[in-house]
Design an enzyme around this catalytic site. Structure first.
Site, PDB file in Angstrom:
ATOM      1  N   CYS A  50       0.822  -1.209   0.000  1.00  0.00           N
ATOM      2  CA  CYS A  50       0.000   0.000   0.000  1.00  0.00           C
ATOM      3  C   CYS A  50       0.856   1.259   0.000  1.00  0.00           C
ATOM      4  O   CYS A  50       0.385   2.327  -0.405  1.00  0.00           O
ATOM      5  CB  CYS A  50      -0.946   0.013   1.197  1.00  0.00           C
ATOM      6  SG  CYS A  50      -0.121   0.031   2.804  1.00  0.00           S
ATOM      7  N   GLY A 200      -8.840  -9.653   4.811  1.00  0.00           N
ATOM      8  CA  GLY A 200      -7.474 -10.061   4.532  1.00  0.00           C
ATOM      9  C   GLY A 200      -6.548  -9.821   5.709  1.00  0.00           C
ATOM     10  O   GLY A 200      -6.991  -9.629   6.844  1.00  0.00           O
ATOM     11  N   ARG A 201      -5.249  -9.803   5.428  1.00  0.00           N
ATOM     12  CA  ARG A 201      -4.247  -9.665   6.491  1.00  0.00           C
ATOM     13  C   ARG A 201      -4.385  -8.332   7.222  1.00  0.00           C
ATOM     14  O   ARG A 201      -4.283  -8.276   8.454  1.00  0.00           O
ATOM     15  CB  ARG A 201      -2.838  -9.796   5.899  1.00  0.00           C
ATOM     16  CG  ARG A 201      -1.743  -9.593   6.924  1.00  0.00           C
ATOM     17  CD  ARG A 201      -0.366  -9.885   6.356  1.00  0.00           C
ATOM     18  NE  ARG A 201       0.676  -9.551   7.305  1.00  0.00           N
ATOM     19  CZ  ARG A 201       1.013 -10.282   8.353  1.00  0.00           C
ATOM     20  NH1 ARG A 201       0.389 -11.406   8.585  1.00  0.00           N
ATOM     21  NH2 ARG A 201       1.981  -9.902   9.170  1.00  0.00           N
ATOM     22  N   MET A 202      -4.599  -7.247   6.479  1.00  0.00           N
ATOM     23  CA  MET A 202      -4.724  -5.936   7.119  1.00  0.00           C
ATOM     24  C   MET A 202      -5.942  -5.897   8.030  1.00  0.00           C
ATOM     25  O   MET A 202      -5.909  -5.307   9.115  1.00  0.00           O
ATOM     26  CB  MET A 202      -4.808  -4.843   6.057  1.00  0.00           C
ATOM     27  CG  MET A 202      -3.601  -4.742   5.166  1.00  0.00           C
ATOM     28  SD  MET A 202      -2.178  -4.030   5.993  1.00  0.00           S
ATOM     29  CE  MET A 202      -2.421  -2.309   5.641  1.00  0.00           C
ATOM     30  N   SER A 203      -7.030  -6.526   7.601  1.00  0.00           N
ATOM     31  CA  SER A 203      -8.242  -6.556   8.425  1.00  0.00           C
ATOM     32  C   SER A 203      -8.022  -7.387   9.684  1.00  0.00           C
ATOM     33  O   SER A 203      -8.542  -7.059  10.754  1.00  0.00           O
ATOM     34  CB  SER A 203      -9.410  -7.116   7.613  1.00  0.00           C
ATOM     35  OG  SER A 203      -9.727  -6.265   6.531  1.00  0.00           O
TER      36      SER A 203
END
EC number: 1.2.1.70
Length: 436
Positions: A50, A200-203
């Site tokens: 990001c 996903g991973r960030m969530s």
């Protein structure tokens, strides 16, 4: 051959530029094949997060290789050269190596020392290997970068209490809530109706930090509801209500704080959507997706506040001073690892001469062995022949061991080249090839 990197990051480009160059995993193979198809590029791997897009390459010629990568980025993004070039950086050889080590260690991250970048570098290695776009040079470089990142986190204090993009996003929400109440401090999210869009991973990290900050419950939305339910199962102490993404309108109508982190190529929330809804409260949107999940026009909607990854600077700057001191400890490790890689790279200059020397001695060994065996007659058994052959190979290896070790040992380039010329002259080998 030359190592080169071309890219852009949160330091050089705003999110509206970065999102145009983002390369999702599903199109990574095509991008790698396109770059590898250029005759200037021998090896390539791509780091896309990001906050950065960086293309690491082994090229025939630095200027022409960097130009080829820049052309690819222009075509991929659809941006004109004059719009893209000011945001690009490029490094060549030792500067490229040092930059990668800093990236893997988290020293070039928006959140200094954050740990997620190391996982992203590992992913870059995996994708490069899976799609066969890397060779021995980048494999060695990227593998060493991963080891360097691990070493920094284990041998220094930089990894202690390290924050991430997700934790910074949660703190930004707390800060904005406090500022709305006239307080320049982090406020509890206990009274907020919170939603997370994406699973996903960030969530996952968002849920982890929301739970740690005392959030009383979360609405979790995802295209695949089962994936949301699987994620929520890992947080038994946090009340999580899982819903399909089709319930996004309901979420935006009822929640006061919404985090978005999906892999969508286009915004999933814009002003026209929000204007259609009958919202019950002030809505604060925090978007950590790149490309952005929230359109920039939502700020024109009354009662809506929106933030993206570039706004995280506000909260990150509040606790960077202490981490800057920790980063100085890491610099010592980075300098050592960079030096070790460059010494290995320089030693490759000796490989062609070593190979020719080995081939020359092997040819002599095989010829002389055959002469000796032919004089032994038929009474010399196959087993005895193998013993003699192994003996001859052992002698050659013993003879080669010291000169090969010395030729590969760290030394100034002029001294190494002089040694290579002497070996080539003594054994009548072809002149050693220059390694850029």
């Amino acid at each position: 051959m030359h190592i080169a990197v071309v890219g852009l990051s949160h330091r050089t480009a705003p999110v509206e530029i970065r999102e145009k160059l983002s390369i999702p995993e599903q199109t990574m193979e095509t991008s790698l094949q396109t770059l590898r198809g250029n005759d200037q590029i021998l090896e390539v791997s791509i780091l896309s997060t990001c906050n950065r897009l960086e293309i690491y390459t082994l090229v025939r010629h630095p200027e022409r290789g960097i130009s080829a990568i820049s052309d690819f980025l222009g075509q991929h993004s659809g941006l004109a050269t004059e719009d893209l070039s000011p945001h690009l950086f490029n490094f060549h050889h030792d500067e490229a190596v040092a930059h990668l080590m800093r990236v893997a260690a988290g020293l070039d991250s928006l959140v200094l020392g954050e740990g997620q970048i190391l996982s992203q570098v590992k992913k870059m290695v995996r994708l490069g290997q899976e799609h066969k776009s890397m060779g021995p040079i980048l494999n060695r470089l990227l593998t060493q970068a991963v080891s360097t990142g691990k070493r920094v986190r284990s041998e220094t204090n930089l990894g202690t209490g390290a924050v991430s993009i997700s934790s910074a996003a949660v703190e930004l929400a707390q800060l904005k809530l406090g500022q709305a109440q006239g307080e320049d401090q982090l406020m509890t999210l206990e009274s907020e109706l919170v939603a997370v869009v994406g699973a996903g991973r960030m969530s996952r990290l968002l849920l982890q930090h929301l739970q740690a900050k005392g959030c009383s419950g979360v609405m979790l939305l995802n295209r695949t509801r089962q994936r949301a339910e699987d994620l929520s199962a890992d947080f038994p102490e946090l009340p999580v209500e899982c819903r399909p993404l089709d319930d996004l309108n309901h979420c935006l109508s009822t929640c006061s704080l919404v985090f978005t982190s999906t892999a969508a190529d286009d915004p999933i929330v814009d002003a026209s959507l929000l204007k259609q809804l009958k919202r019950r409260s002030f809505l604060r949107l925090i978007d950590i997706g790149v490309p952005r999940n929230i359109a920039s026009d939502v700020v024109d909607v009354p009662g809506v506040e929106s933030h993206d990854v570039d706004d995280l600077h506000e909260v990150v700057s509040r606790n960077q001073e202490a981490r800057q001191q920790m980063a100085k400890e890491a610099e010592v490790v980075l300098q050592e690892e960079t030096r070790l890689f460059l010494e290995w790279w320089d030693s490759l200059e000796a490989v062609p001469t070593i190979n020719r020397l080995r081939a020359t001695l092997e040819a002599i060994r095989a010829e002389e062995l055959q002469k000796a065996l032919s004089r032994m007659g038929p009474d010399f058994s196959a087993r005895e022949r193998k013993v003699v052959e192994a003996l001859s190979k052992g002698i050659i290896n013993k003879i080669l061991h010291t000169p090969v070790t010395q030729l590969r040992a760290p030394q100034a380039r002029p001294e190494r080249q002089q040694a290579l010329r002497v070996v080539a002259s003594l054994f009548e080998l072809d002149p050693p090839l220059e390694n850029g």
